[in-house]
Design a protein around this motif. Structure first.
Motif, PDB file in Angstrom:
ATOM      1  N   GLY A  30      -2.551   0.962   9.933  1.00 16.00           N
ATOM      2  CA  GLY A  30      -0.811   1.020   9.545  1.00 16.00           C
ATOM      3  C   GLY A  30      -1.198   0.123   8.016  1.00 16.00           C
ATOM      4  N   LEU A  31      -1.525  -1.319   8.068  1.00 10.79           N
ATOM      5  CA  LEU A  31      -1.603  -1.752   6.975  1.00 10.79           C
ATOM      6  C   LEU A  31      -1.709  -1.157   5.875  1.00 10.79           C
ATOM      7  N   ALA A  32      -2.893  -0.590   6.185  1.00 10.42           N
ATOM      8  CA  ALA A  32      -3.183  -0.009   4.911  1.00 10.42           C
ATOM      9  C   ALA A  32      -2.566   1.192   4.014  1.00 10.42           C
ATOM     10  N   LYS A  33      -1.706   1.620   5.235  1.00  8.73           N
ATOM     11  CA  LYS A  33      -0.939   2.794   4.467  1.00  8.73           C
ATOM     12  C   LYS A  33       0.122   1.841   3.998  1.00  8.73           C
ATOM     13  N   LEU A  34       0.106   1.102   4.706  1.00  8.16           N
ATOM     14  CA  LEU A  34       2.076   0.404   3.979  1.00  8.16           C
ATOM     15  C   LEU A  34       1.296  -0.299   2.948  1.00  8.16           C
ATOM     16  N   ALA A  35      -0.068  -0.819   2.414  1.00  3.12           N
ATOM     17  CA  ALA A  35      -0.247  -1.155   1.111  1.00  3.12           C
ATOM     18  C   ALA A  35      -0.259  -0.522   0.270  1.00  3.12           C
ATOM     19  N   ASP A  36      -0.727   0.666   0.530  1.00  2.00           N
ATOM     20  CA  ASP A  36      -0.235   1.736  -0.489  1.00  2.00           C
ATOM     21  C   ASP A  36      -0.216   3.410   0.320  1.00  2.00           C
TER      22      ASP A  36
END
Length: 146
Positions: A30-36
């Motif tokens: 989720g954080l990776a998707k949010l970051a990119d």
């Protein structure tokens, strides 16, 4: 059970660390998707989801909110249910090995099998959260936990 292990399991910090590690694959994603977000949207489009940006937002919300509920042990049953449902849907919609052939089918079968294990882990997390809460309520009312 060895006493050192029992003492470790009985510490106040062990359960939240265990829940943090248990949910890593979800909050990390989720954080990776949010970051990119652009890459997250491209991933949803690759898998045929439409509209991809909306699906990416929903995936991020489910992954982060579900993880937070489990980690914080607040409505952990709901968070675990969200994550288990999400994982089950990824088997049906992304890792549909029964519609594939050759090495691709084998790879997706193994991923689907791992996902089934994650679903089971979410079930255990919900169960343990309920039992721990029941024990705290019973103790607060003077009864011994079951």
């Amino acid at each position: 059970m060895p006493s050192a292990i029992a003492r470790l399991l009985d510490t106040r910090w062990f359960p939240p660390i265990a829940r943090l590690i248990l949910t890593f694959c979800f909050w990390g994603s989720g954080l990776a998707k949010l970051a990119d977000f652009e890459a997250a949207t491209a991933e949803m489009a690759y898998f045929g989801f439409s509209p991809p940006a909306l699906v990416a937002v929903l995936v991020i919300v489910v992954q982060l909110l579900g993880s937070a509920l489990v980690i914080l042990d607040r409505a952990a049953w709901l968070g675990a249910g969200m994550l288990a449902t999400f994982t089950g849907l990824t088997i049906l919609l992304v890792h549909d090995f029964w519609n594939m052939t050759g090495p691709e089918a084998v790879d997706h079968f193994h991923t689907a099998a791992e996902h089934v294990t994650v679903i089971g882990a979410m079930m255990v997390a919900a169960l343990l959260s309920r039992r721990m809460r029941a024990g705290r309520v019973a103790t607060a009312h003077g009864a011994l936990p079951a």
